[in-house]
Scaffold this active site. Structure first.
Site, PDB file in Angstrom:
ATOM      1  N   PRO A 261      20.632   4.267 -93.290  1.00  0.00           N
ATOM      2  CA  PRO A 261      21.195   2.970 -93.705  1.00  0.00           C
ATOM      3  C   PRO A 261      21.733   2.856 -94.896  1.00  0.00           C
ATOM      4  O   PRO A 261      20.806   2.848 -96.058  1.00  0.00           O
ATOM      5  CB  PRO A 261      20.107   2.044 -92.954  1.00  0.00           C
ATOM      6  CG  PRO A 261      19.008   2.815 -92.226  1.00  0.00           C
ATOM      7  CD  PRO A 261      19.255   3.979 -92.743  1.00  0.00           C
ATOM      8  N   GLU A 262      22.935   2.116 -95.341  1.00  0.00           N
ATOM      9  CA  GLU A 262      23.342   2.009 -96.486  1.00  0.00           C
ATOM     10  C   GLU A 262      23.767   0.545 -96.656  1.00  0.00           C
ATOM     11  O   GLU A 262      23.579  -0.057 -96.045  1.00  0.00           O
ATOM     12  CB  GLU A 262      24.625   3.095 -96.547  1.00  0.00           C
ATOM     13  CG  GLU A 262      24.120   4.456 -96.466  1.00  0.00           C
ATOM     14  CD  GLU A 262      25.483   5.335 -96.341  1.00  0.00           C
ATOM     15  OE1 GLU A 262      26.471   4.885 -97.453  1.00  0.00           O
ATOM     16  OE2 GLU A 262      25.428   6.488 -95.791  1.00  0.00           O
TER      17      GLU A 262
ATOM     18  N   ARG B 232      23.626  17.862 -94.900  1.00  0.00           N
ATOM     19  CA  ARG B 232      24.238  16.636 -94.540  1.00  0.00           C
ATOM     20  C   ARG B 232      25.855  17.201 -94.671  1.00  0.00           C
ATOM     21  O   ARG B 232      26.456  17.883 -95.480  1.00  0.00           O
ATOM     22  CB  ARG B 232      24.001  15.777 -95.851  1.00  0.00           C
ATOM     23  CG  ARG B 232      22.429  15.415 -96.153  1.00  0.00           C
ATOM     24  CD  ARG B 232      22.563  14.357 -97.065  1.00  0.00           C
ATOM     25  NE  ARG B 232      21.104  13.830 -97.050  1.00  0.00           N
ATOM     26  CZ  ARG B 232      20.744  12.803 -97.663  1.00  0.00           C
ATOM     27  NH1 ARG B 232      21.736  12.037 -98.539  1.00  0.00           N
ATOM     28  NH2 ARG B 232      19.275  12.587 -98.119  1.00  0.00           N
TER      29      ARG B 232
ATOM     30  N   LYS C 102      19.823  -0.258-101.206  1.00  0.00           N
ATOM     31  CA  LYS C 102      19.490  -0.158 -99.843  1.00  0.00           C
ATOM     32  C   LYS C 102      18.175  -0.859 -99.499  1.00  0.00           C
ATOM     33  O   LYS C 102      17.685  -0.458 -98.480  1.00  0.00           O
ATOM     34  CB  LYS C 102      19.388   1.516 -99.712  1.00  0.00           C
ATOM     35  CG  LYS C 102      20.762   2.381 -99.717  1.00  0.00           C
ATOM     36  CD  LYS C 102      20.298   3.784 -99.934  1.00  0.00           C
ATOM     37  CE  LYS C 102      21.690   4.327-100.367  1.00  0.00           C
ATOM     38  NZ  LYS C 102      21.419   6.149-100.479  1.00  0.00           N
TER      39      LYS C 102
END
Length: 273
Positions: free
Chosen positions: A2-3, A257, A60
């Site tokens: 989550p950003e 990633r 965040k």
């Protein structure tokens, strides 16, 4: 992960429902993610009966103000929130459930258990909180502040973005989106950006984050899954046509990633395979 956009949209969606509501229950299913930094009380004793006085975001972090205390959650890579109804069973990787008033419960779920929820009086007591880079959507985040934060950075620009070196709250997904919007190759050294590229990066950073929050507020499903990524232009879309030029989007795994970008719109020397 989550950003900033997901957490900001979550705050804006929940604030009208939560602010003013009391915490009526806390069920701890797995205590691993909970961290009380209060010397005098445990979680349940400290928060039951307190009313929600604020919902905020810093970087965040998802922040719930509780009449002089804060619950501060950093979801890390896989943390998420669910909204259980009466009788919904607790899953293996559910960690705690908070009940507010009569009609809303919030459950923290994390397959890897990497996230943390801190209970504090002062946010500055959270490890690393005071060292966060400035918030890119704050009024004070001017071009001059951005350039000062960027000054002296030497790593690849995507890594600089995702490690909170120049702005807080940006992770893998939105670094890809910001660099695509700015037309900048993800692996160029930040020290080699031209003045024009730095200007484009500042504008893209602010625009992408703000527009994504607006998109989430309009289209986000009611479950508000913090890992929902519908509507992104390049991230996670390797092999699909670039929305700008039609070239297939490239996707390269760096440190486990993915980095997604358009070789035509973001030209640069390929230095990773």
């Amino acid at each position: 992960m989550p950003e900033l956009p997901e957490i900001e949209a979550l705050v804006q969606r929940l604030a009208p429902r939560l602010v003013g509501q009391p915490v009526v229950r806390l069920e701890i299913h797995r205590p691993l993610v909970l961290r009380s930094l209060l010397p005098e009380a445990d979680f349940e004793t400290a928060i039951i009966g307190r009313c929600v006085t604020a919902l905020e975001r810093r970087g965040k972090y998802f922040l719930i103000g509780l009449d002089g205390l804060w619950l501060a959650t950093n979801f890390m890579l896989t943390g998420n929130l669910t909204w259980p109804g009466p009788g919904d069973r607790v899953r293996t990787r559910d960690y705690y459930t908070l009940g507010f008033g009569e009609h809303l419960a919030m459950r923290y779920h994390d397959p890897r258990g990497m996230g943390k929820t801190y209970l504090v009086r002062e946010l500055a007591s959270i490890p690393g909180f005071s060292a966060m880079a400035p918030d890119p959507l704050s009024e004070g985040y001017t071009r001059e502040v951005f350039l000062q934060q960027l000054k002296g950075q030497t790593g690849e620009i995507k890594g600089v973005l995702t490690r909170d070196r120049i702005a807080s709250g940006i992770g893998n997904a939105y670094a890809d989106e910001i660099l695509f919007a700015a037309g900048i190759y993800p692996f160029v050294k930040s020290s080699r950006l031209t003045a024009e590229q730095r200007d484009r990066l500042y504008e893209a950073l602010r625009e992408v984050l703000a527009s994504r929050i607006a998109y989430l507020l309009q289209y986000w499903p009611p479950a508000m899954n913090l890992h929902w990524r519908e509507g992104l232009l390049v991230h996670g879309r390797g092999g699909e046509p670039c929305p700008r030029c039609g070239t297939p989007i490239s996707e390269i795994n760096v440190g486990k990633r993915p980095t997604s970008y358009c070789r035509a719109c973001q030209p640069g020397l390929l230095i990773r395979n």
